[in-house]
Write an enzyme that holds these catalytic residues in place. Structure first.
Site, PDB file in Angstrom:
ATOM      1  N   THR A  49      18.836  46.838 -10.160  1.00 33.60           N
ATOM      2  CA  THR A  49      19.463  46.205  -8.998  1.00 33.60           C
ATOM      3  C   THR A  49      18.631  46.429  -7.641  1.00 33.60           C
ATOM      4  OG1 THR A  49      21.003  47.418  -7.926  1.00 33.60           O
ATOM      5  CG2 THR A  49      21.428  46.532 -10.378  1.00 33.60           C
ATOM      6  N   CYS A  50      19.071  45.662  -6.681  1.00 35.21           N
ATOM      7  CA  CYS A  50      18.554  45.707  -5.338  1.00 35.21           C
ATOM      8  C   CYS A  50      18.874  47.357  -4.690  1.00 35.21           C
ATOM      9  CB  CYS A  50      18.924  44.764  -4.491  1.00 35.21           C
ATOM     10  SG  CYS A  50      20.621  44.801  -3.943  1.00 35.21           S
ATOM     11  N   ASN A  51      19.854  47.895  -5.217  1.00 29.50           N
ATOM     12  CA  ASN A  51      20.001  49.336  -4.434  1.00 29.50           C
ATOM     13  C   ASN A  51      20.347  50.256  -5.603  1.00 29.50           C
ATOM     14  OD1 ASN A  51      22.576  48.934  -5.333  1.00 29.50           O
ATOM     15  ND2 ASN A  51      23.180  47.619  -3.420  1.00 29.50           N
ATOM     16  N   ARG A  52      19.843  50.196  -7.124  1.00 29.22           N
ATOM     17  CA  ARG A  52      19.890  51.103  -7.730  1.00 29.22           C
ATOM     18  C   ARG A  52      19.048  51.080  -9.120  1.00 29.22           C
ATOM     19  NH1 ARG A  52      24.797  53.128  -8.917  1.00 29.22           N
ATOM     20  NH2 ARG A  52      25.846  52.095  -7.467  1.00 29.22           N
ATOM     21  N   GLU A 115      32.387  45.143  -4.972  1.00 34.62           N
ATOM     22  CA  GLU A 115      31.561  43.757  -4.983  1.00 34.62           C
ATOM     23  C   GLU A 115      31.507  43.554  -6.661  1.00 34.62           C
ATOM     24  OE1 GLU A 115      28.544  43.578  -6.345  1.00 34.62           O
ATOM     25  OE2 GLU A 115      27.624  45.670  -6.559  1.00 34.62           O
ATOM     26  N   GLY A 191      14.009  32.602  -0.743  1.00 37.73           N
ATOM     27  CA  GLY A 191      14.284  32.832  -2.164  1.00 37.73           C
ATOM     28  C   GLY A 191      15.433  31.948  -2.836  1.00 37.73           C
ATOM     29  N   ALA A 192      15.267  31.650  -3.954  1.00 37.86           N
ATOM     30  CA  ALA A 192      16.204  30.848  -4.545  1.00 37.86           C
ATOM     31  C   ALA A 192      16.951  31.555  -5.962  1.00 37.86           C
ATOM     32  CB  ALA A 192      15.657  29.198  -4.844  1.00 37.86           C
ATOM     33  N   ALA A 194      19.337  34.680  -7.880  1.00 40.77           N
ATOM     34  CA  ALA A 194      20.561  34.881  -7.919  1.00 40.77           C
ATOM     35  C   ALA A 194      21.171  35.413  -6.334  1.00 40.77           C
ATOM     36  CB  ALA A 194      21.049  36.126  -8.881  1.00 40.77           C
ATOM     37  N   MET A 195      20.198  36.442  -5.954  1.00 44.04           N
ATOM     38  CA  MET A 195      20.510  36.676  -4.533  1.00 44.04           C
ATOM     39  C   MET A 195      20.512  35.550  -3.472  1.00 44.04           C
ATOM     40  SD  MET A 195      22.092  39.502  -2.939  1.00 44.04           S
ATOM     41  CE  MET A 195      21.589  40.873  -3.928  1.00 44.04           C
TER      42      MET A 195
END
Length: 438
Positions: A49-52, A115, A191-192, A194-195
């Site tokens: 993910t963006c942080n793990r 979250e 960016g389009a 999920a995030m």
């Protein structure tokens, strides 16, 4: 097989290391197969993910499995030797691995506690492993139960009551750098995916001013903008869009920075005299070039800055409630694990009894050829009933005892007493379906 989790997250690694470890969706099947090709790894699920970045594995030995996983991760991240990566990793084994998995699924290990995005990301990781046939019986059970625990956490507590996500938490930090906050501020989302979609939705609710969306795929940007009443911008026009914005959220899947120092320097010069341009970089690898962080008139908030801002948030009553759910579910799962481990021993004991019974009946038939078929069948049924009655109580009891702490000693004692040979489970024993409540 034992459970092993090896990972790096915003808690243990700077973003400069995490972006080297991140595994793009296109690279995920190859990573899973490399893990399974290692001698000590029997099953694998990869979460990125963006942080793990985490590897969930079933291994035949702790040290061998850890070495195999670290070697694969180091090779992927471009470290010459695994030891260069070791200080950035955390390791959870057996019961601790179960607890960590359930905490991740419940959102207790997230940068923003509770979250909900992590639950979907864990489900996607599990499905990818299932499609690649790298999740066997142990990880199927762990993932299914972990997803169920995550759903319990959200349905039985108010841990996600505030509807917080990484984006909402990042916007709170961003607001501190803009006089008067976000109200009416022009914003741009790059960016389009999920995030990016989450960012557009969150910004539209936050009361920002004109909201623009851009993406290399113009059609995706247009669809996303239309869904939230925003405006799409052609990607080649990004410089003009940056000049107009006070807040930028960037979350692309680009392998290299999309906002270079040169580009942001040009934008900063054009914005001279205005409030700083605040850039939230939620991408991994980073969308903002590292050397752009010190530009005057530009504030860059990446995962490192956000993690620092979120550190030491006090536990809430809902967090404590979710912790209790996790603790209860971990104990239940460990009981299942202990019971699972004794099943082959019980099967081997019954198999040994059947072999002895069959051999004795064969000898009886040779010694007493005058017995009729009915008499032979009657003797066989009687002997089977005697064996079953003798084995019933001890096998039921050993299953019960196996689910208690230290219960594996009972199965080991049976194997020693009866000299039982237990075949090792293989990946072919995997459960083929994704079921349960996950």
């Amino acid at each position: 097989m034992k459970l092993l989790v090896v990972g790096a997250s915003y808690r243990t690694s700077p973003v400069s290391v995490l972006e080297r470890l991140v595994i793009a969706p296109a690279d995920l099947p190859g990573m899973l197969q490399r893990l399974l090709a290692q001698p000590y790894v029997g099953e694998a699920v990869v979460l990125s993910t963006c942080n793990r970045v985490e590897i969930y594995a079933a291994v035949s030995g702790f040290h061998g499995g850890l070495g195999d996983i670290c070697t694969v991760l180091a090779g992927h991240a471009g470290f010459d030797v695994p030891t260069e990566l070791a200080s950035h990793l955390y390791v959870h084994f057996d019961g601790d691995a179960v607890e960590h998995t359930f905490k991740v699924a419940a959102g207790l290990d997230s940068m923003v506690i509770g979250e909900p995005q992590i639950l979907g990301q864990l489900r996607d990781a599990y499905h990818s492993a299932t499609e690649a046939d790298t999740a066997g019986r142990l990880l199927h059970e762990l993932m299914q139960q972990g997803l169920r625990v995550g759903k319990r956490a959200h349905s039985e507590t108010g841990i996600d009551r505030a509807g917080q996500s990484v984006v909402t938490a990042a916007l709170e930090v961003a607001a501190e750098h803009l006089p008067g906050g976000l109200d009416g501020r022009p914003a741009l989302v790059i960016g389009a995916g999920a995030m990016g979609a989450l960012s557009v939705a969150t910004l539209s609710r936050a009361g920002v001013g004109t909201l623009h969306v851009t993406n290399r795929n113009a059609q995706r940007a247009a669809r996303l903008a239309e869904a939230y009443g925003a405006r799409s911008v052609d990607y080649p026009d990004i410089t003009a869009a940056l000049r107009d914005a006070d807040l930028v959220v960037t979350a692309t899947a680009s392998p290299s920075p999309v906002l270079t120092r040169e580009l942001l320097a040009e934008v900063s010069t054009a914005r001279a005299g205005r409030d700083p341009l605040v850039v939230l970089d939620l991408a991994l690898p980073r969308d903002v070039a590292p050397d752009a962080a010190d530009l005057p008139g530009v504030v860059v908030l990446d995962i490192d800055r956000l993690a620092e801002a979120r550190r030491d948030h006090p536990a809430s009553a809902d967090t404590i409630a979710v912790g209790n759910i996790v603790a209860s579910e971990v104990e239940s799962f460990l009981g299942w694990l202990r019971g699972k481990d004794v099943a082959p021993t019980v099967a081997a004991l019954r198999g040994r009894a059947d072999d002895v019974l069959t051999a004795e009946l064969r000898r009886l038939n040779q010694r007493r050829p005058e017995f009729t078929d009915d008499q032979r069948a009657d003797v066989a049924r009687t002997m089977h009933r005697v064996v079953q009655q003798l084995l019933h109580s001890p096998t039921v009891r050993v299953r019960q005892l196996a689910q208690t702490p230290g219960g594996d000693q009972y199965a080991a004692l049976l194997r020693e007493l009866f000299d039982l040979d237990i075949p090792q489970a293989t990946h072919a024993d995997a459960v083929p379906e994704i079921g349960g409540e996950a």
